[in-house]
Design an enzyme around this catalytic site. Structure first.
Site, PDB file in Angstrom:
ATOM      1  N   GLY A  25      34.700 -37.762 -76.270  1.00  8.50           N
ATOM      2  CA  GLY A  25      34.868 -39.422 -76.194  1.00  8.50           C
ATOM      3  C   GLY A  25      35.425 -39.273 -77.866  1.00  8.50           C
ATOM      4  O   GLY A  25      36.586 -39.771 -78.448  1.00  8.50           O
ATOM      5  N   ASP A  26      34.679 -38.907 -78.774  1.00  7.28           N
ATOM      6  CA  ASP A  26      34.658 -38.861 -80.278  1.00  7.28           C
ATOM      7  C   ASP A  26      35.668 -38.241 -80.197  1.00  7.28           C
ATOM      8  O   ASP A  26      36.684 -38.858 -81.664  1.00  7.28           O
ATOM      9  CB  ASP A  26      33.251 -38.711 -80.631  1.00  7.28           C
ATOM     10  CG  ASP A  26      33.411 -38.354 -82.096  1.00  7.28           C
ATOM     11  OD1 ASP A  26      33.261 -38.985 -82.926  1.00  7.28           O
ATOM     12  OD2 ASP A  26      33.663 -37.299 -82.418  1.00  7.28           O
ATOM     13  N   SER A  27      35.613 -36.371 -80.193  1.00  7.22           N
ATOM     14  CA  SER A  27      36.819 -35.845 -80.165  1.00  7.22           C
ATOM     15  C   SER A  27      38.556 -36.354 -79.679  1.00  7.22           C
ATOM     16  O   SER A  27      39.957 -36.451 -80.858  1.00  7.22           O
ATOM     17  CB  SER A  27      36.710 -34.596 -79.755  1.00  7.22           C
ATOM     18  OG  SER A  27      35.754 -33.739 -80.015  1.00  7.22           O
TER      19      SER A  27
END
Length: 132
Positions: A25-27
């Site tokens: 999700g961060d990416s």
């Protein structure tokens, strides 16, 4: 056509750790923010980086989660709860534990939606992130 192949079945996605959801999700979120900035600006890379930090730092993600929380489905709120409560032995510099937990929860939601092929809902939530 998918540029990046997602091959997990939904049952397998559900069995992943919330930290794995947050990892991807961060990416996904950072790529969304960077792409949006490139699409809406003629800034040079350093300026783009400085601007993107305003969206991707833990405090900003915690604030976004609070802003969108009421429009999440019960399932999405459960994903957020699991992401927030997952034991994480890392806290980003320039962040506090509460904001970091909320940002992890936000990233877990983004990652879960991405990995479970919920692209339309993911797009809706990402667009909400840009609204002030």
């Amino acid at each position: 056509m998918e540029i990046i192949k997602r091959s997990k079945k939904i049952e397998d996605v559900n069995m992943l750790s919330p930290l794995v959801w947050a990892y991807i999700g961060d990416s996904v979120y950072e790529l969304f923010i960077r792409t949006n900035l490139v699409n809406t600006s003629n800034a040079k890379p350093h300026k783009l980086h400085i601007e993107s930090i305003k969206y991707v730092k833990a405090k900003a993600q915690a604030d976004i989660l609070e802003k969108i929380y009421d429009v999440l489905t019960d399932k999405e709120k459960d994903i957020v709860r699991r992401g927030r409560n997952t034991e994480n032995h890392h806290v980003a510099k320039n962040s506090n534990i509460a904001d970091y937990a909320k940002s992890t929860a936000f990233e877990a939601l983004i990652g879960y939606l991405y990995l479970s092929y919920q692209d339309e809902r993911l797009s809706e939530i990402l667009e909400m992130c840009l609204k002030k």
